[in-house]
Design a protein around this motif. Structure first.
Motif, mmCIF file in Angstrom:
data_model
loop_
_atom_site.group_PDB
_atom_site.id
_atom_site.type_symbol
_atom_site.label_atom_id
_atom_site.label_comp_id
_atom_site.label_asym_id
_atom_site.label_seq_id
_atom_site.Cartn_x
_atom_site.Cartn_y
_atom_site.Cartn_z
ATOM 1 N N UNK A 34 1.217 20.989 19.940
ATOM 2 C CA UNK A 34 2.588 20.796 20.440
ATOM 3 C C UNK A 34 2.541 20.093 21.795
ATOM 4 N N UNK A 35 3.164 18.925 21.890
ATOM 5 C CA UNK A 35 3.205 18.189 23.155
ATOM 6 C C UNK A 35 4.269 17.097 23.067
ATOM 7 N N UNK A 36 4.698 16.622 24.231
ATOM 8 C CA UNK A 36 5.644 15.510 24.311
ATOM 9 C C UNK A 36 4.846 14.223 24.493
ATOM 10 N N UNK A 37 5.052 13.278 23.618
ATOM 11 C CA UNK A 37 4.303 12.023 23.664
ATOM 12 C C UNK A 37 5.063 10.914 24.385
ATOM 13 N N UNK A 38 6.383 11.031 24.475
ATOM 14 C CA UNK A 38 7.177 9.992 25.136
ATOM 15 C C UNK A 38 8.474 10.589 25.664
ATOM 16 N N UNK A 39 8.850 10.154 26.851
ATOM 17 C CA UNK A 39 10.105 10.611 27.450
ATOM 18 C C UNK A 39 10.726 9.413 28.170
ATOM 19 N N UNK A 40 11.921 9.030 27.756
ATOM 20 C CA UNK A 40 12.584 7.881 28.370
ATOM 21 C C UNK A 40 14.049 8.201 28.646
#
Length: 463
Positions: A34-40
């Motif tokens: 579980x992780x965030x790969x992109x945040x815009x």
């Protein structure tokens, strides 16, 4: 926690149902990843304050495209933030975002994690306070938290912030001043700023800045000490830094060198020289001959090689600067008064492309419109990829001391004032000696006893 529990139950039920309906080749494995790969960020609304030519304040709203804003995702620390600050006046209460993750996302404000909301790509999130994004793994047990903080400037990026530091009482009786920094060698090597001054009695002093604490970047006081080994006609305005040493010339054309700011000794040379500038490779000075001054360079302060200078000769060499452009070209700029009388004519500008076979090129004459006032005490600075010029003692009397700061974007060919860059009212018309220097990300200006620093807002937040 109810919404989180419902989200977890739904996620587990969905995964189990999906697996039970899948063939062996299409089965989905439950995982703890579980992780965030992109945040815009997508767009941000902004309130802009403006002042009309009549001094009337007003505001209007606009929308900023924030999709290209650089974001930092620190998986180890669990932090997401914007590397580039949003413009001043950005509204952070409703910001649409695009998030890609391995797992499902719920969010809550860091100050209240009692309720969670499942993330939807159509949501506009509230970043007025830190937000927590929780990524849920498909196994229904594992999760990872990220604290999201979005920041906006509290100033205008293209403006300049001025700050007046404590006045320097020791400058009351000084007739000249010069700010310079030099790089020392050895184990303790570093950049050190110094203020050099002289008085009517031909005595010379250097001052080191004293900081209130180790975290301070701006000095609270300057500690003055006497210099040794200088002639009474030495000119502190000619001091330059070259090869980890300080260099100064006198009114009679002698050259002095200091391994450190206190002790100086004379350099033996065959020609009378007035120092003008120093690059990383050479000292530059003006040699007085029968027909006026000519420019020369030296690598040791002793032997000087004349260089061809195009255009009219000049009577009073004033100041110069060596700098490197963003494209790597090294240039040297010299300002001089090439006229007699008290007419309102510009300072003359010569520019040299260092390392080339080209001569010094004259950049303006009496007919040039975008030129500099006829200051007798000018200061040249290289700051924020531009050249800045300021000064005092205009020979025509038409320009007040430090009334304007001029900017050149084309290596000294044209000089213009900028509405963003205006000196504080207390500094305009200041009496006494002036000195200016760029050190780190600040411009330092000393005028009489006044001490100011200025910073381009893009370099950081308010001082």
């Amino acid at each position: 926690m109810k919404k989180l529990i419902y989200a977890l139950v739904f996620l587990v039920a969905f995964s189990t149902s999906f697996m039970s309906c899948s063939t062996d080749s299409n089965s989905v494995e439950l995982t703890s990843i579980c992780y965030i790969s992109s945040f815009k960020l997508v767009t941000v609304k902004r309130t802009v304050h403006t002042t009309s030519s009549k001094g009337v304040d007003s505001t209007y709203s606009t929308t900023v495209n924030a999709s290209a804003l650089r974001m930092l995702i620190d998986h180890r620390a669990g932090i997401i933030t914007n590397v580039d600050l949003l413009p001043n006046g950005s509204r952070l209460d409703k910001v649409p975002v695009t998030i890609a993750a391995e797992g499902s996302i719920v969010y809550a404000h860091a100050s209240d994690t009692s309720s969670w909301t499942a993330y939807n790509s159509k949501d506009s999130l509230d970043f007025t306070h830190p937000l927590i994004l929780r990524v849920l793994a498909t196994n229904g047990k594992s999760y990872r938290d990220y604290t999201v903080t979005i920041s906006a400037r509290d100033n205008e990026a293209y403006n300049y912030t001025w700050q007046r530091l404590p006045d320097i009482s020791d400058m009351k009786d000084k007739t000249s001043a010069h700010l310079v920094y030099y790089v020392t060698s050895g184990i303790d090597g570093g950049e050190y700023p110094f203020l050099f001054t002289s008085d009517a009695g031909g005595r010379f002093y250097y001052a080191e800045p004293s900081y209130a604490s180790s975290n301070e970047r701006l000095p609270s006081v300057w500690a003055f000490n006497a210099c040794e080994g200088l002639d009474s006609d030495c000119d502190v305005t000619t001091i330059v830094s070259f090869k980890n040493r300080l260099w100064m010339s006198s009114g009679s054309g002698k050259v002095f060198v200091g391994e450190e700011p206190r002790v100086w000794h004379e350099v033996q040379q065959q020609q009378a020289v007035r120092l003008v500038a120093a690059s990383s490779t050479a000292l530059y000075g003006a040699i007085l001959g029968e027909e006026g001054y000519t420019m020369a360079s030296s690598v040791d302060g002793s032997t000087w090689l004349p260089t061809t200078i195009d255009g009219a000769g000049f009577n009073a060499p004033l100041t110069g600067i060596a700098y490197t452009q963003t494209n790597g070209n090294r240039r040297v700029l010299v300002l001089a008064d090439a006229y007699t009388g008290t007419e309102d004519v510009p300072l003359f500008v010569w520019n040299l492309l260092e390392g080339s076979d080209e001569p010094w090129l004259p950049f303006n004459d009496v007919a040039t419109k975008n030129s500099l006032p006829r200051w007798q005490h000018p200061e040249l600075l290289h700051y924020n990829k531009w050249l800045l010029a300021l000064g005092s003692g205009d020979k025509s009397g038409q320009h007040k001391n430090l009334a304007d700061i001029y900017i050149s974007h084309d290596n000294g060919l044209n000089w213009k004032t900028d509405s963003y860059l205006s000196t504080p009212s207390a500094l305009r018309g200041a009496e006494g000696s002036i000195a200016a220097m760029v050190f780190q990300e600040y411009v330092w200006i000393i005028a009489g006893t006044q001490q100011w620093v200025m910073r381009y807002n893009s370099y950081g937040e308010n001082l």
